[in-house]
Design a protein around this motif. Structure first.
Motif, PDB file in Angstrom:
ATOM      1  N   GLU A  43      37.374   4.314 -42.644  1.00 48.23           N
ATOM      2  CA  GLU A  43      36.313   4.436 -43.078  1.00 48.23           C
ATOM      3  C   GLU A  43      34.897   4.335 -42.773  1.00 48.23           C
ATOM      4  N   TRP A  44      34.903   3.387 -41.689  1.00 54.29           N
ATOM      5  CA  TRP A  44      33.677   3.082 -40.866  1.00 54.29           C
ATOM      6  C   TRP A  44      33.329   4.526 -40.100  1.00 54.29           C
ATOM      7  N   ALA A  45      34.195   5.232 -39.562  1.00 60.51           N
ATOM      8  CA  ALA A  45      33.913   6.391 -38.913  1.00 60.51           C
ATOM      9  C   ALA A  45      33.522   7.647 -39.843  1.00 60.51           C
ATOM     10  N   ARG A  46      33.860   7.578 -41.011  1.00 61.64           N
ATOM     11  CA  ARG A  46      33.434   8.417 -41.962  1.00 61.64           C
ATOM     12  C   ARG A  46      31.881   8.085 -42.172  1.00 61.64           C
ATOM     13  N   VAL A  47      31.622   6.732 -42.511  1.00 59.09           N
ATOM     14  CA  VAL A  47      30.142   6.253 -42.683  1.00 59.09           C
ATOM     15  C   VAL A  47      29.352   6.735 -41.603  1.00 59.09           C
ATOM     16  N   VAL A  48      29.787   6.376 -40.533  1.00 53.51           N
ATOM     17  CA  VAL A  48      28.917   6.479 -39.247  1.00 53.51           C
ATOM     18  C   VAL A  48      28.715   7.997 -38.791  1.00 53.51           C
ATOM     19  N   CYS A  49      29.757   8.895 -38.988  1.00 51.96           N
ATOM     20  CA  CYS A  49      29.560  10.298 -38.857  1.00 51.96           C
ATOM     21  C   CYS A  49      28.698  11.143 -39.946  1.00 51.96           C
ATOM     22  N   GLY A  50      29.180  10.780 -41.252  1.00 47.85           N
ATOM     23  CA  GLY A  50      28.672  11.542 -42.249  1.00 47.85           C
ATOM     24  C   GLY A  50      27.041  11.182 -42.324  1.00 47.85           C
ATOM     25  N   TYR A  51      26.612  10.028 -42.580  1.00 49.46           N
ATOM     26  CA  TYR A  51      25.259   9.528 -42.622  1.00 49.46           C
ATOM     27  C   TYR A  51      24.760   9.740 -41.480  1.00 49.46           C
ATOM     28  N   GLY A  52      25.247   9.646 -40.230  1.00 51.98           N
ATOM     29  CA  GLY A  52      24.491   9.737 -38.986  1.00 51.98           C
ATOM     30  C   GLY A  52      24.204  11.099 -38.838  1.00 51.98           C
ATOM     31  N   LEU A  53      24.849  11.893 -39.251  1.00 47.61           N
ATOM     32  CA  LEU A  53      24.811  13.416 -39.226  1.00 47.61           C
ATOM     33  C   LEU A  53      23.395  13.884 -39.987  1.00 47.61           C
ATOM     34  N   ALA A  54      23.423  13.260 -41.156  1.00 46.17           N
ATOM     35  CA  ALA A  54      22.130  13.563 -42.137  1.00 46.17           C
ATOM     36  C   ALA A  54      21.034  12.765 -41.463  1.00 46.17           C
ATOM     37  N   ALA A  55      20.868  11.855 -40.771  1.00 42.85           N
ATOM     38  CA  ALA A  55      19.983  11.140 -40.051  1.00 42.85           C
ATOM     39  C   ALA A  55      19.339  11.966 -39.007  1.00 42.85           C
ATOM     40  N   ILE A  56      20.264  12.342 -38.105  1.00 43.96           N
ATOM     41  CA  ILE A  56      19.778  13.158 -36.917  1.00 43.96           C
ATOM     42  C   ILE A  56      19.096  14.324 -37.370  1.00 43.96           C
ATOM     43  N   VAL A  57      19.876  15.143 -38.367  1.00 44.58           N
ATOM     44  CA  VAL A  57      19.324  16.529 -39.028  1.00 44.58           C
ATOM     45  C   VAL A  57      17.942  16.226 -39.530  1.00 44.58           C
ATOM     46  N   TYR A  58      17.579  15.103 -40.169  1.00 44.83           N
ATOM     47  CA  TYR A  58      16.324  14.858 -40.858  1.00 44.83           C
ATOM     48  C   TYR A  58      15.421  14.496 -39.605  1.00 44.83           C
ATOM     49  N   LEU A  59      15.748  13.963 -38.573  1.00 44.35           N
ATOM     50  CA  LEU A  59      14.858  13.707 -37.384  1.00 44.35           C
ATOM     51  C   LEU A  59      14.649  15.218 -36.659  1.00 44.35           C
ATOM     52  N   PHE A  60      15.784  15.858 -36.568  1.00 46.62           N
ATOM     53  CA  PHE A  60      15.464  16.959 -35.726  1.00 46.62           C
ATOM     54  C   PHE A  60      14.661  17.990 -36.385  1.00 46.62           C
ATOM     55  N   VAL A  61      15.063  18.414 -37.638  1.00 44.55           N
ATOM     56  CA  VAL A  61      14.102  19.158 -38.334  1.00 44.55           C
ATOM     57  C   VAL A  61      12.928  18.616 -38.890  1.00 44.55           C
ATOM     58  N   GLY A  62      12.636  17.435 -39.139  1.00 40.50           N
ATOM     59  CA  GLY A  62      11.517  17.037 -39.566  1.00 40.50           C
ATOM     60  C   GLY A  62      10.548  16.935 -38.376  1.00 40.50           C
ATOM     61  N   HIS A  63      10.711  16.859 -37.315  1.00 41.13           N
ATOM     62  CA  HIS A  63       9.971  16.792 -36.141  1.00 41.13           C
ATOM     63  C   HIS A  63       9.933  18.244 -35.394  1.00 41.13           C
ATOM     64  N   LEU A  64      10.639  19.124 -35.706  1.00 39.42           N
ATOM     65  CA  LEU A  64      10.664  20.441 -35.215  1.00 39.42           C
ATOM     66  C   LEU A  64       9.408  21.016 -36.276  1.00 39.42           C
ATOM     67  N   ALA A  65       9.689  20.755 -37.296  1.00 40.96           N
ATOM     68  CA  ALA A  65       8.677  21.464 -38.541  1.00 40.96           C
ATOM     69  C   ALA A  65       7.172  20.609 -38.327  1.00 40.96           C
ATOM     70  N   ALA A  66       6.986  19.495 -37.873  1.00 41.87           N
ATOM     71  CA  ALA A  66       5.911  18.851 -37.524  1.00 41.87           C
ATOM     72  C   ALA A  66       5.197  19.410 -36.456  1.00 41.87           C
ATOM     73  N   ASN A  67       6.072  19.723 -35.230  1.00 45.31           N
ATOM     74  CA  ASN A  67       5.210  20.441 -34.018  1.00 45.31           C
ATOM     75  C   ASN A  67       4.874  21.530 -34.258  1.00 45.31           C
ATOM     76  N   ARG A  68       5.834  22.426 -35.066  1.00 40.80           N
ATOM     77  CA  ARG A  68       5.357  24.046 -35.226  1.00 40.80           C
ATOM     78  C   ARG A  68       3.783  23.750 -36.283  1.00 40.80           C
ATOM     79  N   ILE A  69       3.829  22.931 -37.133  1.00 40.17           N
ATOM     80  CA  ILE A  69       2.732  22.714 -37.805  1.00 40.17           C
ATOM     81  C   ILE A  69       1.384  22.432 -37.156  1.00 40.17           C
ATOM     82  N   ARG A  70       1.807  21.421 -36.258  1.00 43.45           N
ATOM     83  CA  ARG A  70       0.626  20.994 -35.203  1.00 43.45           C
ATOM     84  C   ARG A  70       0.234  22.028 -34.399  1.00 43.45           C
ATOM     85  N   ARG A  71       0.902  23.015 -33.816  1.00 41.72           N
ATOM     86  CA  ARG A  71       0.628  24.197 -33.119  1.00 41.72           C
ATOM     87  C   ARG A  71      -0.335  25.266 -33.767  1.00 41.72           C
ATOM     88  N   TYR A  72      -0.319  25.057 -35.329  1.00 44.54           N
ATOM     89  CA  TYR A  72      -0.911  26.436 -35.665  1.00 44.54           C
ATOM     90  C   TYR A  72      -2.377  25.797 -36.384  1.00 44.54           C
TER      91      TYR A  72
END
Length: 98
Positions: free
Chosen positions: A69-98
């Motif tokens: 169960e600990w592996a499911r929690v770490v991977c499942g929730y961890g994936l969401a955290a990584i996606v939010y960081l990646f997509v959020g910062h990607l979007a922020a950087n694109r907005i800052r360029r324009y």
């Protein structure tokens, strides 16, 4: 520091998006830590963090089917955290360029 053509408005908008993404990832990361440390789930703070993390990671919290169960929690929730960081910062950087 480079300013965009539109001035500070787009720079601040990008910063707000990055901060929101960081907060979302931090909430999920906090839940992973609380889970791994076996925090008291009857505690109001723990329950709030768990509910918020489950809502934020609703699309990924049960995505994996590991035996542990600990592996499911770490991977499942961890994936969401990584996606939010990646997509959020990607979007922020694109907005800052324009």
């Amino acid at each position: 520091m480079l300013m965009s053509r539109n001035g500070r408005g787009t720079w601040h908008a990008g910063t707000v998006i990055a901060v929101i993404a960081d907060i979302m990832a931090a909430i999920i990361g906090l839940w992973i830590l609380m889970y791994l440390l076996d925090a008291n789930r009857a505690n109001d703070l723990v329950q709030f963090v768990q509910d918020a993390a489950r809502w934020l990671a609703g699309w990924s919290h049960d995505l994996f089917t590991f035996d542990e169960e600990w592996a499911r929690v770490v991977c499942g929730y961890g994936l969401a955290a990584i996606v939010y960081l990646f997509v959020g910062h990607l979007a922020a950087n694109r907005i800052r360029r324009y």
